[in-house]
Design an enzyme around this catalytic site. Structure first.
Site, PDB file in Angstrom:
ATOM      1  N   HIS A 168       0.849  -1.276   0.115  1.00  0.00           N
ATOM      2  CA  HIS A 168      -0.053  -0.090   0.006  1.00  0.00           C
ATOM      3  C   HIS A 168       1.031   1.265  -0.016  1.00  0.00           C
ATOM      4  CE1 HIS A 168      -3.390   2.269   0.015  1.00  0.00           C
ATOM      5  NE2 HIS A 168      -4.139   1.681   0.886  1.00  0.00           N
ATOM      6  N   SER A 169       2.240   1.395   0.322  1.00  0.00           N
ATOM      7  CA  SER A 169       2.670   2.467   0.432  1.00  0.00           C
ATOM      8  C   SER A 169       2.913   2.996  -0.981  1.00  0.00           C
ATOM      9  CB  SER A 169       4.096   2.273   1.163  1.00  0.00           C
ATOM     10  OG  SER A 169       4.978   1.442   0.554  1.00  0.00           O
TER      11      SER A 169
END
Length: 757
Positions: free
Chosen positions: A457-458
């Site tokens: 998700h980063s």
């Protein structure tokens, strides 16, 4: 009028032409070719909407005029010399500068009017203002010169720093039905003191910082929310998805070839900026660069994202072994679908003869560890060993990591919902040793060719993930449609065809067990990850009674309607209102990510209470529902124009820590946990008509609950026919139960819809 059998029906809609969302490249670019198109894209992105060709023509024409008229007014303003080289340089610079003046003026106009104007969000569509009409005309004109993926990035405005006093008031309003009176009074007192004291100084710092960065939120957000996190990535940070209601029948090698072909083309299209930007360039597109061939490298205190640009291979986990497979030959020729199928056929045949057993079969488990511990193990077991370091470089630079799972019971069957529960949960958690958690994208396919994925998700947020997935679905079902099974079978011959045709076969990576400690660490990580995965309580919901079309007929926003159903369900499930998170887009701003849309408010609480009050009339409940939905839409619009609460306070909180400023008000805000984390997966391209092709509807995605005693809910509308909502929690929590919440959610949807009958 009678239409004869077999004649053309004039009322019938014409079929949309099947057009690939990105070019079907035949050749993998050499390093020189990459430099050439990256240079061209860099020039075009600084000139759009004027094409470099037209600019070059204008500059050439001006230069020709100066050569033919050496005594013109402009040249006479500059110093005269007898040196031919200096005169040529003078004319060249003057011509290039003169030709750029109209480009500069056009881009300033677009930046400060077209891309900065947000009034169209609030105007009545049937009676738009004069300004909105002018804005619409400009948009229509720009459609004749469509931008590339990142042509508009430098024209997007910077995200504004909101008004501090307004945001404190909004925050206090959002919590008054969640916290008790005594706590509310305390926080209100803290807020008043914050505005008078430390808040002013922190707000000034935030405004100053915003002047020197492309976005005052995004870098802090990625760094402190993601990269500084030390928890394992799977479940805690990753997002998972599954495929369609029903996939076309395919042999395993054929389906795997589709995945590799589509995603390799998608990667190249992003790198070449041939992806069609969302919103015709109105939305930020800089994070697409992180979707493929990116690795999150663990650090002792903070991780680091490494982008390998465009890559020509994928890493494949099969029967406990990891393989490198190129999707092109050594001269750069891209393999066709049939050729990739033959390569996979050979790999599957070979893997049956050489399965990996023992600790090395679970080597991927090391990546599921806490980040600081994986940092140490990565250094000891990979970087300090020559053979393992080489294998690690191949894995980390791959386009994506592709797991061939041995399970065969993942599916969507309405009469057997537990199959989809297992499918979705497995995509989120893995089995303890079948994900390379650092990779930006993991694809997973099981024996019955069901496919899903896990995303780190980063790197980006929902809109990029949705765009990639919708393009994948369209390519897989429309552009690269599957041949009949009989024809697919003809391509398979136990790997013989791939060898006879001289195709580059998958290469098994050589990895050593460095020492006994490595064996111990692999087993520890595997057991820990498997235990964490088994704690996830997943309830997948495919609600087939109706979809967003019926909600629109009720006069409500579909997203707001579902959010109110969630509020009603959680109130019945928990007996109280809870902190609720929904991400909102702020993509109108440069280098932007998301904002928090706080669902709970005065209007939503009044609606929920009315639904629980048997004395309330249906008409009053409908009125309160519409009012709550309208308030939700307005909050979303405020977030879209940079007037959200939470990212603003997040930056102030980071600055307070950096400057050593004590702030009880901010400490209180960030001690409050999001019991309910929700996310709406929008349809961003509209390429698939999900009402016509119901089987091609995407089931959706999921993520882990943010708190150990809370819920995570990810939902999407499958056309007008279904609502897909996937609910996660943890078995170890005594107060939550995903299937119990699922029942309350479905009950809420039915009750709310029945009010309008």
């Amino acid at each position: 009028m009678t239409v004869k059998e077999g004649s053309h029906d004039p009322i019938k809609k014409k079929e949309k032409p099947i057009i690939s969302p990105f070019p079907l490249y035949k050749h993998y670019p050499s390093r020189f070719e990459q430099i050439v198109y990256q240079t061209y894209n860099g020039v075009e992105n600084r000139m759009w909407p004027v094409r470099p060709l037209y600019y070059g023509m204008a500059a050439t024409a001006i230069a020709a005029y100066h050569w033919r008229n050496p005594s013109n007014y402009l040249l006479n303003l500059l110093p005269q010399t007898e040196n031919v080289m200096l005169e040529t340089l003078k004319i060249t610079v003057l011509s290039l500068g003169s030709a750029y003046i109209p480009v500069f003026v056009i881009r300033r106009f677009l930046k400060h009017f077209y891309f900065s104007y947000k009034g169209f969000l609030f105007d009545n569509p049937k009676k738009p203002s004069i300004t909105t009409r002018i804005w619409g005309i400009v948009r229509a004109v720009l459609s004749f010169c469509p931008p590339r993926l990142q042509s508009c990035e430098r024209l997007l405005p910077t995200q504004p720093v909101p008004n501090l006093q307004e945001n404190v008031a909004k925050y206090l309003e959002s919590i008054k039905h969640i916290v008790g009176k005594d706590e509310l009074d305390l926080i209100t007192e803290q807020g008043e003191k914050f505005l008078k004291e430390e808040g002013k100084k922190l707000q000034m710092y935030a405004r100053l910082y915003s002047l020197f960065t492309t976005n005052y939120v995004s870098d802090f957000w990625r760094k402190y929310v993601y990269l500084y996190g030390r928890d394992p990535l799977l479940i805690n940070s990753s997002v998972a998805h599954v495929d369609l209601f029903r996939d076309a029948p395919a042999m395993r090698a054929v389906r795997a070839a589709h995945v590799v072909a589509i995603e390799s083309l998608s990667q190249m299209a992003i790198h070449r900026q041939n992806y069609k930007p969302l919103g015709d360039g109105l939305l930020c597109a800089c994070h697409y660069d992180n979707m493929y061939a990116v690795n999150r490298v663990p650090g002792e205190t903070i991780d680091n994202l490494v982008n390998y640009g465009t890559s020509n291979h994928v890493a494949i986990l099969l029967k406990g072994n990891i393989y490198k497979m190129q999707y092109c030959d050594d001269r750069g020729k891209m393999y066709t679908l049939d050729e990739l199928t033959k390569i996979f056929d050979e790999l599957f045949t070979r893997a049956e003869l050489e399965p990996q057993n023992g600790p090395l079969a679970h080597i991927c488990a090391l990546t599921s560890d806490r980040r600081d511990q994986w940092h140490q193990n990565r250094r000891r077991f990979f970087l300090e060993n020559v053979k393992n370091k080489k294998a690690l470089e191949i894995i980390e630079s791959a386009v994506f990591f592709f797991t061939m799972d041995e399970e065969d019971d993942w599916d969507y069957e309405a009469n057997h919902p537990e199959k989809l529960d297992n499918f979705m949960r497995n995509m989120l958690t893995g089995n303890g040793s079948n994900r390379w958690a650092d990779k930006s994208l993991n694809y997973i396919m099981n024996k019955n060719t069901r496919c899903g994925g896990t995303t780190e998700h980063s790197i980006a947020d929902g809109s990029e993930f949705d765009h990639i997935m919708e393009n994948f679905v369209y390519m897989d079902t429309k552009v690269f449609s599957y041949k009949p099974l009989e024809e697919q079978q003809k391509l398979l011959s136990n790997g013989r065809f791939a060898k006879e045709e001289g195709l580059k076969l998958a290469e098994k990576l050589q990895i050593d067990l460095v020492n006994a400690e490595m064996v111990t660490e692999i087993e520890r990580c595997r057991v820990t990850a498997m235990t964490a995965g088994q704690d996830v309580d997943m309830a997948t919901t495919v609600y087939r009674e109706w979809g967003k079309g019926r909600i629109k007929k009720c006069g409500c926003s579909p997203d707001a309607f579902v959010q109110m159903a969630i509020q009603l369900a959680v109130y019945r499930d928990q007996g109280r209102f809870v902190f609720t998170y929904e991400p909102a887009s702020v993509r109108f701003y440069r280098n932007s990510r998301t904002e928090t849309l706080r669902t709970v408010g005065e209007e939503s609480c009044q609606f929920v209470k009315a639904m629980e009050d048997s004395t309330k009339e249906k008409s009053e409940r409908i009125k309160l529902l519409k009012k709550a939905c309208e308030a939700h839409v307005n909050k979303n619009k405020d977030c879209m124009i940079g007037k959200g609460i939470d990212r603003h306070f997040f930056v102030l909180y980071v600055l307070s820590k950096g400057f050593g400023i004590s702030s009880p008000f901010l400490e209180t805000i960030f001690s409050q946990k999001w019991f309910l984390s929700t996310s709406h997966v929008p349809n961003v391209t509209g390429q698939i008509d999900e009402d016509k092709d119901i089987d091609f509807s995407w089931i959706g995605a999921c993520f882990g609950a943010v708190t150990k005693d809370g819920y995570g809910i990810c939902y999407r509308f499958a056309g007008n026919h279904s609502i897909c909502a996937h609910i996660s929690s943890y078995h170890s929590a005594e107060n939550t139960d995903s299937h119990r919440f699922q029942r309350e959610f479905i009950k809420a949807l039915n009750e709310m819809a029945e009010m309008f009958e």
